[in-house]
Design a protein around this motif. Structure first.
Motif, PDB file in Angstrom:
ATOM      1  N   ASN A 149       0.839  -1.313   0.245  1.00  0.00           N
ATOM      2  CA  ASN A 149       0.164   0.030  -0.156  1.00  0.00           C
ATOM      3  C   ASN A 149       0.739   1.404  -0.061  1.00  0.00           C
ATOM      4  N   LEU A 150       2.087   1.155   0.415  1.00  0.00           N
ATOM      5  CA  LEU A 150       3.007   2.451   0.226  1.00  0.00           C
ATOM      6  C   LEU A 150       3.464   2.664  -1.046  1.00  0.00           C
ATOM      7  N   LEU A 151       3.315   1.888  -2.069  1.00  0.00           N
ATOM      8  CA  LEU A 151       3.381   2.220  -3.255  1.00  0.00           C
ATOM      9  C   LEU A 151       2.521   3.310  -3.832  1.00  0.00           C
ATOM     10  N   PHE A 152       1.269   3.480  -3.238  1.00  0.00           N
ATOM     11  CA  PHE A 152       0.648   4.594  -3.623  1.00  0.00           C
ATOM     12  C   PHE A 152       0.738   5.956  -3.317  1.00  0.00           C
ATOM     13  N   ASP A 153       1.765   5.599  -2.032  1.00  0.00           N
ATOM     14  CA  ASP A 153       2.143   7.063  -1.506  1.00  0.00           C
ATOM     15  C   ASP A 153       3.845   7.648  -1.819  1.00  0.00           C
ATOM     16  N   LEU A 154       4.050   6.952  -3.048  1.00  0.00           N
ATOM     17  CA  LEU A 154       5.369   7.319  -3.508  1.00  0.00           C
ATOM     18  C   LEU A 154       5.414   8.896  -3.742  1.00  0.00           C
ATOM     19  N   ASP A 155       4.694   9.685  -4.242  1.00  0.00           N
ATOM     20  CA  ASP A 155       4.874  11.141  -4.368  1.00  0.00           C
ATOM     21  C   ASP A 155       5.003  11.723  -3.143  1.00  0.00           C
ATOM     22  N   LEU A 157       6.062  10.244  -0.327  1.00  0.00           N
ATOM     23  CA  LEU A 157       7.355   9.870   0.408  1.00  0.00           C
ATOM     24  C   LEU A 157       8.587  10.697  -0.227  1.00  0.00           C
ATOM     25  N   ALA A 158       8.148  10.925  -1.796  1.00  0.00           N
ATOM     26  CA  ALA A 158       9.258  11.649  -2.203  1.00  0.00           C
ATOM     27  C   ALA A 158       9.833  13.027  -1.672  1.00  0.00           C
ATOM     28  N   ARG A 159       8.681  13.620  -0.909  1.00  0.00           N
ATOM     29  CA  ARG A 159       8.778  14.889  -0.305  1.00  0.00           C
ATOM     30  C   ARG A 159       9.028  14.643   1.309  1.00  0.00           C
ATOM     31  N   GLY A 160       9.094  13.379   1.521  1.00  0.00           N
ATOM     32  CA  GLY A 160       9.708  13.230   2.929  1.00  0.00           C
ATOM     33  C   GLY A 160       8.228  13.230   3.843  1.00  0.00           C
ATOM     34  N   VAL A 161       7.028  12.779   3.231  1.00  0.00           N
ATOM     35  CA  VAL A 161       5.712  12.856   4.219  1.00  0.00           C
ATOM     36  C   VAL A 161       5.142  11.307   3.980  1.00  0.00           C
ATOM     37  N   LEU A 162       4.458  10.878   5.066  1.00  0.00           N
ATOM     38  CA  LEU A 162       3.583   9.867   4.821  1.00  0.00           C
ATOM     39  C   LEU A 162       2.229  10.338   5.627  1.00  0.00           C
ATOM     40  N   THR A 163       1.083  10.219   4.748  1.00  0.00           N
ATOM     41  CA  THR A 163       0.048  10.489   5.405  1.00  0.00           C
ATOM     42  C   THR A 163      -1.017   9.546   5.746  1.00  0.00           C
ATOM     43  N   TYR A 222      16.669  10.159   4.121  1.00  0.00           N
ATOM     44  CA  TYR A 222      16.291  11.441   4.581  1.00  0.00           C
ATOM     45  C   TYR A 222      15.061  11.194   5.563  1.00  0.00           C
ATOM     46  N   PRO A 223      14.526  12.202   6.100  1.00  0.00           N
ATOM     47  CA  PRO A 223      13.639  12.241   7.048  1.00  0.00           C
ATOM     48  C   PRO A 223      12.217  11.969   6.714  1.00  0.00           C
ATOM     49  N   VAL A 224      11.297  11.120   7.049  1.00  0.00           N
ATOM     50  CA  VAL A 224       9.883  11.102   6.486  1.00  0.00           C
ATOM     51  C   VAL A 224       9.249  11.219   7.924  1.00  0.00           C
ATOM     52  N   ALA A 281      10.944  -2.354   2.018  1.00  0.00           N
ATOM     53  CA  ALA A 281      11.185  -0.973   1.644  1.00  0.00           C
ATOM     54  C   ALA A 281      12.434  -0.710   0.834  1.00  0.00           C
ATOM     55  N   TYR A 282      13.255  -1.520   1.161  1.00  0.00           N
ATOM     56  CA  TYR A 282      14.802  -1.085   0.424  1.00  0.00           C
ATOM     57  C   TYR A 282      14.833  -1.758  -0.693  1.00  0.00           C
ATOM     58  N   GLN A 283      13.981  -2.899  -0.765  1.00  0.00           N
ATOM     59  CA  GLN A 283      14.030  -3.463  -2.207  1.00  0.00           C
ATOM     60  C   GLN A 283      13.035  -2.887  -3.249  1.00  0.00           C
ATOM     61  N   TYR A 284      12.060  -2.362  -2.580  1.00  0.00           N
ATOM     62  CA  TYR A 284      10.989  -1.882  -3.663  1.00  0.00           C
ATOM     63  C   TYR A 284      10.525  -0.299  -3.476  1.00  0.00           C
ATOM     64  N   VAL A 285      10.397   0.221  -2.113  1.00  0.00           N
ATOM     65  CA  VAL A 285      10.392   1.742  -2.418  1.00  0.00           C
ATOM     66  C   VAL A 285      11.509   2.146  -2.591  1.00  0.00           C
ATOM     67  N   ARG A 286      12.497   2.175  -2.146  1.00  0.00           N
ATOM     68  CA  ARG A 286      13.813   2.962  -2.249  1.00  0.00           C
ATOM     69  C   ARG A 286      14.237   3.156  -3.706  1.00  0.00           C
ATOM     70  N   PRO A 287      14.426   2.055  -4.418  1.00  0.00           N
ATOM     71  CA  PRO A 287      14.769   1.931  -6.033  1.00  0.00           C
ATOM     72  C   PRO A 287      13.762   2.962  -7.064  1.00  0.00           C
ATOM     73  N   LYS A 288      12.390   2.856  -6.430  1.00  0.00           N
ATOM     74  CA  LYS A 288      11.568   3.506  -7.060  1.00  0.00           C
ATOM     75  C   LYS A 288      11.666   5.024  -6.922  1.00  0.00           C
ATOM     76  N   LEU A 289      11.940   5.407  -5.850  1.00  0.00           N
ATOM     77  CA  LEU A 289      12.128   6.907  -5.534  1.00  0.00           C
ATOM     78  C   LEU A 289      13.551   7.405  -5.921  1.00  0.00           C
ATOM     79  N   LEU A 290      14.539   6.780  -5.838  1.00  0.00           N
ATOM     80  CA  LEU A 290      15.802   7.084  -6.589  1.00  0.00           C
ATOM     81  C   LEU A 290      15.462   6.964  -8.030  1.00  0.00           C
ATOM     82  N   ALA A 291      14.915   6.119  -8.717  1.00  0.00           N
ATOM     83  CA  ALA A 291      14.785   6.162 -10.034  1.00  0.00           C
ATOM     84  C   ALA A 291      14.062   7.549 -10.211  1.00  0.00           C
ATOM     85  N   ALA A 292      13.004   7.882  -9.728  1.00  0.00           N
ATOM     86  CA  ALA A 292      12.105   9.141  -9.968  1.00  0.00           C
ATOM     87  C   ALA A 292      12.861  10.384  -9.864  1.00  0.00           C
ATOM     88  N   ALA A 293      13.795  10.155  -8.816  1.00  0.00           N
ATOM     89  CA  ALA A 293      14.645  11.499  -8.624  1.00  0.00           C
ATOM     90  C   ALA A 293      15.596  11.842  -9.852  1.00  0.00           C
TER      91      ALA A 293
END
Length: 298
Positions: A149-155, A157-163, A222-224, A281-293
């Protein structure tokens, strides 16, 4: 006799299919779009193409099956999600009766035990009841909150926020869908259980949202921070996105109806799965955010 897997391209279903193949089983898979199966998998499974909301198709596609892994395909955006899930469950129950299907595993959720007042999860409660009424051996997997479900929050998370609208101090089980797939495959292959069985599927630890942000901060370097929203905030956002009232309440109700929920089953050896949120998260969230950056701006 065949083992049937519904939604074989989902987060759980892909893992189930892989494990069944590795166990030497040729599963029958029901899929709307076979192109979503990779070529290697398509060559090793029995594909039945169709819509799980079509009761006649489901009955035909499960003829000769002994065991089925049922997943509710109803999207949260459905105008009447609980009623849509109930209709799906009616088709599943009919197929089990007409085809003499002896065993079924249902992907359910914590909260379904409440039967009412938990938004779209109430639809899973209806399906549980419908499958129970068939008289077959039925296993309900009451799963925790999916890591995915965190994959729906990538935008965000990219700015350091989880809602979230959840109580930030409440603990709840989070779980990797791949680990759920492990449990599903083991149960599909086992003949040792009988009757109506309920099994919780939790991750290795219960988490609060502040703990989730701490884990993500460590993974992302980075801080979330957590931003809490009210139910009405979410309603307004969903309405602005064009969702109908039934869908809005189905989504809001899942969190609102489970704020004080204590899972029916306690954590033990049979309900606890191994994958941590940090490793996932290291395997799935981190790479997606790095790629987007790294993507060039237009």
């Amino acid at each position: 006799m065949a083992i049937v897997v519904t939604t074989p391209t989902g987060h759980v279903g892909t893992r189930v299919v892989r494990l069944l193949l590795q166990a030497g089983v040729r599963p029958r898979v029901i899929v709307r779009d076979p192109a979503r199966l990779d070529a290697a998998t398509r060559a090793l499974v029995d594909v039945r193409q169709g819509d799980l909301t079509d009761a006649d198709f489901v009955r035909q596609a499960t003829e000769g099956a002994r065991t089925v892994f049922w997943v509710d395909p109803t999207p949260h955006t459905d105008p009447e999600p609980v009623e849509a899930s109930r209709a799906v469950g009616a088709g599943y129950a009919r197929a089990m009766r007409d085809n003499g299907i002896a065993r079924a595993v249902l992907l359910s959720s914590i909260g379904a035990e409440r039967r009412d007042g938990v938004g779209h999860i109430d639809g899973l409660a209806r399906i549980e009841e419908q499958l129970d009424d068939t008289g077959a051996d039925v296993l309900h997997l009451r799963c925790g909150y999916f890591f995915t479900n965190l994959l729906f929050d990538l935008d965000d998370l990219a700015r350091g926020v989880l809602t979230s609208t959840a109580d930030p101090h409440a603990v709840m089980p989070w779980v990797d869908p791949r680990d759920i797939g492990d449990v599903v495959a083991a149960r599909l292959l086992s003949d040792s259980w009988r009757g109506r069985v309920v099994q919780a599927v939790h991750g290795p630890e219960d988490l609060t949202y502040p703990r989730v942000t701490e884990i993500l901060s460590g993974v992302l370097h980075y801080p979330v921070r957590l931003e809490t929203r009210t139910d009405d905030d979410v309603r307004d956002a969903l309405r602005a996105a064009g969702l109908p009232p039934g869908a809005v309440e189905g989504i809001v109700g899942m969190t609102a109806g489970s704020r004080d929920l204590v899972p029916e089953q306690t954590r033990d050896l049979t309900t606890t799965t191994p994958t941590t949120l940090g490793s996932w998260a290291y395997q799935y969230v981190r790479p997606k955010l790095l790629a987007a950056a790294d993507e060039p701006t237009v």
